[in-house]
Design an enzyme around this catalytic site. Structure first.
Site, PDB file in Angstrom:
ATOM      1  N   ARG A 128      35.082  48.167  42.332  1.00 30.62           N
ATOM      2  CA  ARG A 128      36.509  48.542  42.040  1.00 30.62           C
ATOM      3  C   ARG A 128      37.172  47.464  41.316  1.00 30.62           C
ATOM      4  O   ARG A 128      38.321  47.987  40.665  1.00 30.62           O
ATOM      5  CB  ARG A 128      37.062  49.088  43.420  1.00 30.62           C
ATOM      6  CG  ARG A 128      36.466  50.154  44.255  1.00 30.62           C
ATOM      7  CD  ARG A 128      37.348  50.381  45.684  1.00 30.62           C
ATOM      8  NE  ARG A 128      38.759  50.425  45.626  1.00 30.62           N
ATOM      9  CZ  ARG A 128      39.408  50.266  46.629  1.00 30.62           C
ATOM     10  NH1 ARG A 128      38.819  49.894  47.849  1.00 30.62           N
ATOM     11  NH2 ARG A 128      40.648  50.436  46.475  1.00 30.62           N
ATOM     12  N   GLN A 133      21.637  38.374  50.709  1.00 29.55           N
ATOM     13  CA  GLN A 133      21.639  39.542  51.488  1.00 29.55           C
ATOM     14  C   GLN A 133      21.211  40.486  50.245  1.00 29.55           C
ATOM     15  O   GLN A 133      21.863  41.099  49.520  1.00 29.55           O
ATOM     16  CB  GLN A 133      23.004  40.214  51.751  1.00 29.55           C
ATOM     17  CG  GLN A 133      22.699  41.579  52.859  1.00 29.55           C
ATOM     18  CD  GLN A 133      23.846  42.090  53.028  1.00 29.55           C
ATOM     19  OE1 GLN A 133      25.009  41.894  52.572  1.00 29.55           O
ATOM     20  NE2 GLN A 133      24.070  43.170  54.304  1.00 29.55           N
ATOM     21  N   TYR A 160      35.295  36.953  55.827  1.00 29.22           N
ATOM     22  CA  TYR A 160      35.113  37.783  54.758  1.00 29.22           C
ATOM     23  C   TYR A 160      35.694  36.955  53.594  1.00 29.22           C
ATOM     24  O   TYR A 160      36.895  36.811  53.515  1.00 29.22           O
ATOM     25  CB  TYR A 160      35.419  39.155  54.827  1.00 29.22           C
ATOM     26  CG  TYR A 160      34.921  39.995  56.023  1.00 29.22           C
ATOM     27  CD1 TYR A 160      33.878  40.602  55.871  1.00 29.22           C
ATOM     28  CD2 TYR A 160      35.191  39.802  57.350  1.00 29.22           C
ATOM     29  CE1 TYR A 160      33.291  41.470  56.885  1.00 29.22           C
ATOM     30  CE2 TYR A 160      34.758  40.596  58.228  1.00 29.22           C
ATOM     31  CZ  TYR A 160      33.663  41.290  57.946  1.00 29.22           C
ATOM     32  OH  TYR A 160      32.673  41.892  59.059  1.00 29.22           O
ATOM     33  N   GLY A 189      39.349  51.349  62.463  1.00 29.39           N
ATOM     34  CA  GLY A 189      38.444  51.299  63.675  1.00 29.39           C
ATOM     35  C   GLY A 189      39.463  50.741  64.716  1.00 29.39           C
ATOM     36  O   GLY A 189      40.324  49.885  64.431  1.00 29.39           O
ATOM     37  N   ASN A 241      40.742  46.901  64.353  1.00 35.52           N
ATOM     38  CA  ASN A 241      39.488  45.816  64.193  1.00 35.52           C
ATOM     39  C   ASN A 241      39.934  45.364  62.660  1.00 35.52           C
ATOM     40  O   ASN A 241      39.578  46.209  61.647  1.00 35.52           O
ATOM     41  CB  ASN A 241      38.114  46.515  64.314  1.00 35.52           C
ATOM     42  CG  ASN A 241      37.141  45.717  64.104  1.00 35.52           C
ATOM     43  OD1 ASN A 241      37.206  44.306  64.258  1.00 35.52           O
ATOM     44  ND2 ASN A 241      36.175  46.176  63.865  1.00 35.52           N
ATOM     45  N   ASN A 277      64.825   7.780  22.244  1.00 34.71           N
ATOM     46  CA  ASN A 277      65.340   9.214  22.036  1.00 34.71           C
ATOM     47  C   ASN A 277      64.451   9.696  20.901  1.00 34.71           C
ATOM     48  O   ASN A 277      64.022   9.225  19.889  1.00 34.71           O
ATOM     49  CB  ASN A 277      66.903   8.954  21.457  1.00 34.71           C
ATOM     50  CG  ASN A 277      67.279  10.297  20.833  1.00 34.71           C
ATOM     51  OD1 ASN A 277      68.080  10.990  21.894  1.00 34.71           O
ATOM     52  ND2 ASN A 277      67.277  10.627  19.672  1.00 34.71           N
ATOM     53  N   ARG A 288      59.749   8.333   3.094  1.00 33.60           N
ATOM     54  CA  ARG A 288      60.350   9.640   2.403  1.00 33.60           C
ATOM     55  C   ARG A 288      59.795   9.447   0.799  1.00 33.60           C
ATOM     56  O   ARG A 288      59.994   8.282   0.201  1.00 33.60           O
ATOM     57  CB  ARG A 288      61.715   9.633   2.513  1.00 33.60           C
ATOM     58  CG  ARG A 288      62.195   9.905   3.813  1.00 33.60           C
ATOM     59  CD  ARG A 288      63.933   9.822   3.682  1.00 33.60           C
ATOM     60  NE  ARG A 288      64.253  10.157   4.982  1.00 33.60           N
ATOM     61  CZ  ARG A 288      65.628   9.900   5.257  1.00 33.60           C
ATOM     62  NH1 ARG A 288      66.460   9.634   4.350  1.00 33.60           N
ATOM     63  NH2 ARG A 288      66.055   9.803   6.515  1.00 33.60           N
TER      64      ARG A 288
END
Length: 456
Positions: free
Chosen positions: A19, A76, A104, A144, A174, A365, A428
């Protein structure tokens, strides 16, 4: 904080998170600049676990790359439910005789105190086989239910679709988080079946199996339902961010920080603010920021990886990048950017300035439009500006270069060689004056324009 008992944290993070519609694994999406998995791991680490195991599946390389060396992983595959996921950790916990706490990765805000309460309940006098974390949401929806007595002893766990009207009227739900002794956890999981519509092995089934054996199971209830909110979509991620930010705003105001418009200020997971700091509207704190007392952060400033000293002022519209250090009573104004630079005590850069890879002495400065030219396309170089130096507006300091104490750099100078203490440097081009040239130019161009208009 310590539990007083050896425990292993088993964190389930094998889901694909479809999702989210993202190439980044769901549990690595950041909240307040920190992956949600790391939010959870920080709370676990505060309890000094004996072992940490993360159950991975899809995107395992991303998760493994985000974990420390003290955390183990197991895979898993296929993914056959939460009970099956916890079973995969059995090999990593072989011989472990402590407690197992199941968490989780997409439920990142569980507090260490709550985890400790679950483990403490596991060692209460009635010695429950399993402890469940329950919560009472404003709307129980299809969660649940945990049917328990006033002492938290569970009579039954029931899925919403299987509950009768009385059970559906129970407000204790739960969360999915559980704790059990290692030998009990895996022995009970071996007895969980998959005779259900999904053909999966569900972790909550261990509670009903233990109860059927005549054993006690117990629930601990969190007072904050937001603590167990899962994050499965971009909308839920945004809601979690908003919840976290709202809590931090309340926290910092309670700690003595003034927020002029709290809803417009955004914090990172590790922001540190001292009392009497003032933060104006629309300020964003990225990771790695600390701000000392009496400092003022003005509107529309973005700060990341920076240290701001006592009484310093930032902004408005300032950007402090990683490595920026502002010492006591220093000042950066609007449209000033600092990166890997130190601004000494009382020094100031009031506007339109870039200070990168630089050290600015106390009381110096920096005039408007000044930049430190720190990069030649291949390497970075450092600029050092001495105490009380004055850098005139629109100057370019071409690193590596040192400007001495009390030195003056005239406005518009491009300085590529060191300036000695007390020296004035002017770089300059010669100013050329042509009397009457502008008047003649304007007359000529006006005539051309008029002729063109007549011909047209």
């Amino acid at each position: 904080m310590n539990t007083g008992h050896d425990f292993a944290a088993v964190i389930l993070a094998a889901g694909k998170g479809t999702r989210m519609k993202s190439e980044l694994h769901k549990v690595l999406h950041p909240i307040a600049g920190r992956p949600m998995l790391h939010h959870l791991m920080a709370q676990v680490d505060a309890l000094s676990p004996a072992r940490k195991v993360v159950v991975v599946g899809s995107g395992r390389e991303q998760i493994e790359g985000a974990l420390g060396e003290d955390t183990r992983t197991c895979v898993q595959d296929p993914q056959l439910g939460t009970g099956h996921a916890v079973q995969q950790a059995a090999g990593e916990l072989e011989g472990f005789r402590g407690d197992v706490l199941v968490l989780y990765g997409d439920v990142p805000f569980v507090k260490g105190e709550t985890m400790k309460a679950m483990l403490d309940r596991l060692h209460a006098e009635d010695a429950p086989k399993v402890v469940v974390l329950g919560f009472e949401p404003d709307d129980a929806l299809a969660y649940g239910r945990v049917i328990a007595d006033a002492e938290g002893r569970i009579a039954r766990m029931v899925e919403f679709k299987d509950a009768d009207e009385t059970e559906r009227g129970c407000r204790l739900c739960n969360s999915g988080l559980m704790a059990a002794r290692a030998e009990d956890m895996f022995a009970l999981l071996d007895r969980v079946g998959n005779d259900n519509a999904q053909g999966e092995y569900y972790l909550p089934d261990i509670v009903n199996i233990a109860i059927a054996d005549g054993d006690t199971c117990a629930a601990v209830t969190t007072a904050d339902p937001g603590e167990v909110a899962g994050i499965n979509s971009r909308a839920e991620l945004a809601a979690a961010e908003a919840l976290w930010q709202a809590e931090q705003r309340e926290h910092w105001m309670a700690e003595g920080v003034t927020l002029r418009a709290p809803d417009t200020v955004f914090f990172s997971f590790d922001t540190e603010l001292a009392p009497d700091v003032v933060v104006e509207q629309n300020v964003v704190f990225g990771p790695g920021v600390s701000v000392a007392t009496r400092a003022r952060i003005k509107s529309f400033s973005h700060i990341e990886g920076a240290t701001i000293g006592e009484g310093a002022q930032v902004g408005p519209f300032a950007r402090l990048r990683p490595g920026a250090v502002m010492e006591k009573d220093s000042f950066v104004g609007n449209f000033v950017e600092m990166k890997k630079a130190v601004l000494g005590e009382g020094a100031k850069a009031s506007h339109l300035t870039y200070l990168g890879d630089a050290e600015v002495g106390a009381g110096a400065n920096i005039g408007a439009g000044t930049i430190t030219c720190n990069y030649d396309g291949y390497f970075k170089y450092r600029t050092t500006i001495g105490p009380r130096a004055f850098i005139g507006s629109n100057s370019a300091l071409i690193a590596p270069v040192r400007i001495g104490a009390d030195a003056i750099v005239a406005a518009g100078s491009a300085v590529s060689r060191d300036v000695a203490d007390g020296e004035m440097r002017m770089v300059r081009g010669e100013q050329l004056v042509k009397p009457g040239w502008a008047d003649r130019f304007h007359d000529t161009m006006k005539k051309k324009k008029a002729a063109a208009k007549k011909d047209g």
